[in-house]
Scaffold this active site. Structure first.
Site, mmCIF file in Angstrom:
data_model
loop_
_atom_site.group_PDB
_atom_site.id
_atom_site.type_symbol
_atom_site.label_atom_id
_atom_site.label_comp_id
_atom_site.label_asym_id
_atom_site.label_seq_id
_atom_site.Cartn_x
_atom_site.Cartn_y
_atom_site.Cartn_z
ATOM 1 N N ASN A 145 -2.999 -1.364 13.620
ATOM 2 C CA ASN A 145 -2.781 -0.769 12.290
ATOM 3 C C ASN A 145 -2.020 -1.780 11.437
ATOM 4 O O ASN A 145 -1.684 -2.875 11.910
ATOM 5 C CB ASN A 145 -2.014 0.557 12.418
ATOM 6 N N LYS A 146 -1.739 -1.430 10.218
ATOM 7 C CA LYS A 146 -1.117 -2.344 9.252
ATOM 8 C C LYS A 146 0.100 -3.048 9.828
ATOM 9 O O LYS A 146 0.901 -2.430 10.529
ATOM 10 C CB LYS A 146 -0.734 -1.532 8.006
ATOM 11 N N ASP B 40 -6.598 1.268 12.458
ATOM 12 C CA ASP B 40 -7.794 0.497 12.104
ATOM 13 C C ASP B 40 -8.729 0.311 13.287
ATOM 14 O O ASP B 40 -9.927 0.112 13.113
ATOM 15 C CB ASP B 40 -7.394 -0.860 11.534
ATOM 16 N N GLN C 147 0.834 -1.218 0.000
ATOM 17 C CA GLN C 147 0.000 0.000 0.000
ATOM 18 C C GLN C 147 0.867 1.266 0.000
ATOM 19 O O GLN C 147 0.467 2.300 -0.532
ATOM 20 C CB GLN C 147 -0.915 0.022 1.233
#
Ligand code: MRU
Length: 357
Positions: free
Chosen positions: A264-265, A254, A213
């Protein structure tokens, strides 16, 4: 170059030339920018119903916590549009079914369940009204979620930008930009706001294995805006923190638990540890819709496990010997103690005091 964005000439709610998700003016279709195709091609998929939106969320056509919340809200609006001739009981059953399918599409980002719950509650409230009035009302509620998200991003951007230096390098992870939100972005919104305030910010974007991403999306949208960005592989972050001046690390979220732990990621937790070791501030930017006060701490946040193939294949070719497994948790949890501050539309918050809002 882009295919014609299908909502044009009406301005997209995102406020940008592109948009992760939009609802057709008639409320009968959802348009999603297919993020799997970026940066090579800018293509919009047109979706007719809530199950199609749920499948697109699962398949990562649209991703990023606030953006999947907006997409899910639009999916609920499609369900209301499809159920216009139904009586109140049938309508309520249809909305519950659509909500269940949408909420199950991805488990970690709480914005998704939050948006579905809001649309469902509103559906129950207006179930007795005429079908077309119900559908128009729910489309407007979904659009207001989208508009509010853009406004939240702009406000948290303003708040966070105050913390960035007049000139410096900021490291970010994954994509927490216009593509991941209703528009403008959370972490990238802070960077955009700093630049709009005249600050000279250079961005290092982690490529973000395995879904890339950072390389595909963050680099694309910053480059579109003329914001200086260079991509590094995830393993390079420590080197740059030690050898070059990094002013701050800033990421999105998130889900934020009641004790301030942040999901989060995958890779975010490692960056937070590195930032602490190098005495670099570590900031999180997220709208209040990402805060989940019902989840006590990070250990209670469900972590999505995605397929082995997303790790094992690059460009469709396996990089692993046959028969070797791979692990793919899509998110990790950063303890509140490693986070310098959380920027939201409510202001700058101490992560350990998030429950006080
Ligand atoms: O798997 P993704 O691409 O949906 O993960 C997205 C992230 O982890 C983002 O950093 C997060 O949603 C914040 S988006 C503003």
């Amino acid at each position: 170059m882009s295919d014609a964005a299908p909502w044009l000439p009406r301005a997209a709610i995102s406020g940008a030339r592109y948009s992760a998700a939009e609802l057709a003016a008639a409320g009968d279709q959802v348009f999603l920018l297919d993020q799997r195709e970026l940066p090579a091609r800018e293509i919009y998929v047109t979706l007719p119903d809530a199950p199609a939106v749920a499948e697109a969320i699962r398949a990562m056509v649209v991703r990023g916590a606030p953006a999947i919340g907006v997409a899910a809200a639009y999916g609920m609006a499609l369900a209301a549009h499809a159920s216009q001739r139904d009586d109140a009981d049938a309508f309520t059953a249809a909305m519950r079914a659509a909500g269940a399918v949408l909420a199950a599409s991805r488990p970690t980002a709480v914005n998704l369940a939050w948006a579905v719950d809001r649309l469902l509650a509103e559906s129950l409230r207006v179930a007795d009204r005429p079908g077309s009035e119900r559908a128009e009302h729910l489309a407007e509620v979904a659009r207001s979620i989208h508009r509010d998200d853009v406004a939240s991003c702009r406000e948290m951007g303003r708040v966070g930008a105050l913390r960035l230096p007049e000139a410096g390098t900021v490291l970010t992870h994954c994509n927490a930009g216009a593509l991941a939100t209703g528009g403008y972005g959370t972490a990238l919104g802070v960077i955009r706001a700093a630049i709009e305030a005249g600050k000279r910010i250079h961005v290092l974007a982690d490529e973000t294995r395995p879904y890339l991403q950072g390389a595909r999306l963050t680099a694309w949208e910053l480059h579109e805006d003329g914001i200086p960005v260079e991509v590094i592989t995830d393993g390079m972050a420590a080197h740059f923190m030690r050898r070059e001046a990094i002013s701050a690390v800033i990421v999105g979220a998130d889900r934020i638990a009641r004790n301030g732990d942040v999901a989060n990621k995958i890779g975010t937790y490692g960056l937070a540890c590195l930032a602490r070791a190098h005495r670099i501030p570590f900031y999180v930017a997220a709208p209040w819709s990402t805060v989940d006060l019902a989840t006590p701490n990070g250990d209670a946040i469900p972590i999505e496990e995605r397929s082995r193939d997303e790790v094992a294949l690059i460009g469709g070719r396996s990089i692993l010997p046959d028969g070797v497994g791979a692990r793919h948790p899509a998110f990790d949890v950063t303890p509140a103690a490693l986070i310098t501050a959380i920027f939201t539309e409510r202001g700058e918050l101490d992560p350990t005091a998030i429950a006080r809002g």
